[in-house]
Scaffold this active site. Structure first.
Site, PDB file in Angstrom:
ATOM      1  N   TYR A 139      77.298  72.870  65.814  1.00 62.57           N
ATOM      2  CA  TYR A 139      78.713  72.985  66.163  1.00 62.57           C
ATOM      3  C   TYR A 139      79.446  73.964  65.252  1.00 62.57           C
ATOM      4  CZ  TYR A 139      78.082  68.809  69.085  1.00 62.57           C
ATOM      5  OH  TYR A 139      77.665  67.923  70.030  1.00 62.57           O
ATOM      6  N   LYS A 187      64.236  66.513  65.120  1.00 65.48           N
ATOM      7  CA  LYS A 187      63.303  67.102  66.102  1.00 65.48           C
ATOM      8  C   LYS A 187      62.373  68.031  65.335  1.00 65.48           C
ATOM      9  CE  LYS A 187      61.969  67.458  70.432  1.00 65.48           C
ATOM     10  NZ  LYS A 187      61.238  66.344  71.067  1.00 65.48           N
ATOM     11  N   ASP A 214      64.470  62.374  71.002  1.00 70.29           N
ATOM     12  CA  ASP A 214      64.229  61.879  72.358  1.00 70.29           C
ATOM     13  C   ASP A 214      63.677  60.448  72.330  1.00 70.29           C
ATOM     14  OD1 ASP A 214      62.044  63.027  71.118  1.00 70.29           O
ATOM     15  OD2 ASP A 214      61.275  64.025  72.910  1.00 70.29           O
ATOM     16  N   ASP A 225      76.221  62.967  67.743  1.00 74.41           N
ATOM     17  CA  ASP A 225      77.242  62.958  68.794  1.00 74.41           C
ATOM     18  C   ASP A 225      76.685  62.304  70.050  1.00 74.41           C
ATOM     19  OD1 ASP A 225      79.518  63.460  70.253  1.00 74.41           O
ATOM     20  OD2 ASP A 225      79.266  65.634  70.321  1.00 74.41           O
ATOM     21  N   ASP A 283      77.366  58.201  71.448  1.00 68.83           N
ATOM     22  CA  ASP A 283      77.930  57.972  72.782  1.00 68.83           C
ATOM     23  C   ASP A 283      77.026  57.053  73.597  1.00 68.83           C
ATOM     24  OD1 ASP A 283      80.155  59.438  72.270  1.00 68.83           O
ATOM     25  OD2 ASP A 283      79.602  61.178  73.459  1.00 68.83           O
TER      26      ASP A 283
END
Length: 355
Positions: A143, A190, A222, A246, A250
């Site tokens: 970001y 990852k 994942d 993020d 959620d």
């Protein structure tokens, strides 16, 4: 008597409505627990664009830096979607986080007994006491990396970058939280694909040596997303990067029944914090008194706990929310037949009365 200056940034959409209830609760606990708060209001996001043409003014940054803590309502509105990325409302939020150096985003994933029926998971998967903390790095990663789109909009890239120092400081935050809880930490990355994740994993393992009592495990993002659905109660503290955090937080908001009840704390190295609900600005219901103020009210509870060290007052807010929900009071987003439907302001009043 302890005194605190709080910067209040209502923002956009339902931000003003939920902020009003959060402030009401803050004043209530201040009176009960004998401390004083001074509130200073300023604009951010779309409200700041309307007032000055930019999503975050220097005067607002200065106010926030001079304050003991910051409460933020919500940022964003569809009417600004055609603006360039650098002056969209969300840039104000990213900028204030960066300016304040609030690199640790703490998002509790706790399910209230009264709301278990709203979780999409079966009761046996939720377990008896779902209580997970997601610790998300907040001021680095993709970001805040370089963003580029070609003039003809046929090619684009976004850079994900982390330094060892950035990973070290967020890792220490997560390990310290784990030490006060069940002493288990899951680091999510990852590393099988991304160089930044390989640095992340190596650095977390180095920091782990200072916390031998904490059990550390690693999961690819994942797999972590799947495990949150399969068995969320296996987790205690989840540590992860900005983008992965993020997404996973959620996901956790859905698992716990409603994003309308999830708070967050973003703190710096000295426990100064920016506190805000996890949910967005929901401009489609703004002004209708539909919004659920519980996430903003619980964010005030985190403020009391992390920045003000008013632990008892923070617990009083949590207990009041639980009591009101247990008595069957609901805003529209968590209402089902047989419940007692109340609006935004009535929910705030009920929580104040319970305190």
């Amino acid at each position: 008597m302890a005194k605190y200056q709080i910067a209040v940034l209502p923002g956009d959409g339902i931000g003003h409505e939920i902020t009003e209830e959060a402030v009401k609760v803050l004043k209530t606990v201040a009176k009960k627990f004998d401390f004083e708060v001074t509130l200073e209001y300023a604009n951010i996001g779309g409200a700041a664009i309307d007032a000055s043409g930019i999503p975050l003014e220097q005067a607002t940054i200065d106010l926030c830096k001079a304050s003991d803590a910051i409460f933020l309502g919500a940022v964003g509105h569809d009417k600004y979607n055609d603006l360039p990325l650098e002056i969209r409302p969300e840039r104000g939020l990213l900028q204030i986080r960066k300016e304040l150096g609030v690199f640790s985003n703490i998002r509790p994933g706790i399910i209230f007994d009264a709301l278990k029926s709203f979780s999409p998971l079966k009761a046996d998967r939720i377990g008896d006491n779902l209580d997970v903390y997601i610790v998300r790095e907040l001021t680095g990663g993709i970001y805040f990396g370089e963003h580029h789109m070609s003039d003809d909009e046929t090619f684009a890239f976004d850079k994900m970058m982390y330094s060892e120092a950035e990973v070290e400081r967020i890792a220490h935050t997560a390990f310290n939280i784990a030490m006060k809880r069940r002493k288990k930490l899951t680091s999510v990355d990852k590393a099988n694909v991304l160089a930044s994740s390989r640095l992340w994993r190596k650095t977390v393992e180095k920091v782990a040596k200072a916390y031998p009592e904490v059990t550390l495990e690693h999961l690819y993002v994942d797999n972590a997303a799947m495990q949150l659905v399969i068995n969320p109660s296996q987790f205690d503290v989840i540590l992860t990067s900005n983008m992965f955090g993020d997404i996973l937080s959620d996901e956790m908001s859905v698992i716990t029944g409603s994003i309308g009840v999830l708070p967050s704390a973003s703190i710096d190295a000295n426990q100064k914090g920016l506190y805000e609900p996890v949910h967005g600005s929901a401009p489609d219901i703004a002004g209708k008194a539909f919004a659920n103020p519980i996430a903003s009210i619980l964010s005030i509870g985190l403020m009391l706990t992390y920045t003000m060290n008013q632990i008892e007052a923070g617990r009083a807010i949590e207990s009041a929310v639980k009591s009101v929900l247990d008595r069957g009071y609901r805003t529209k987003d968590i209402y089902k037949e047989g419940d007692k439907l109340v609006n935004t302001h009535e929910m705030g009043d009920l929580i104040c009365e319970s305190i």
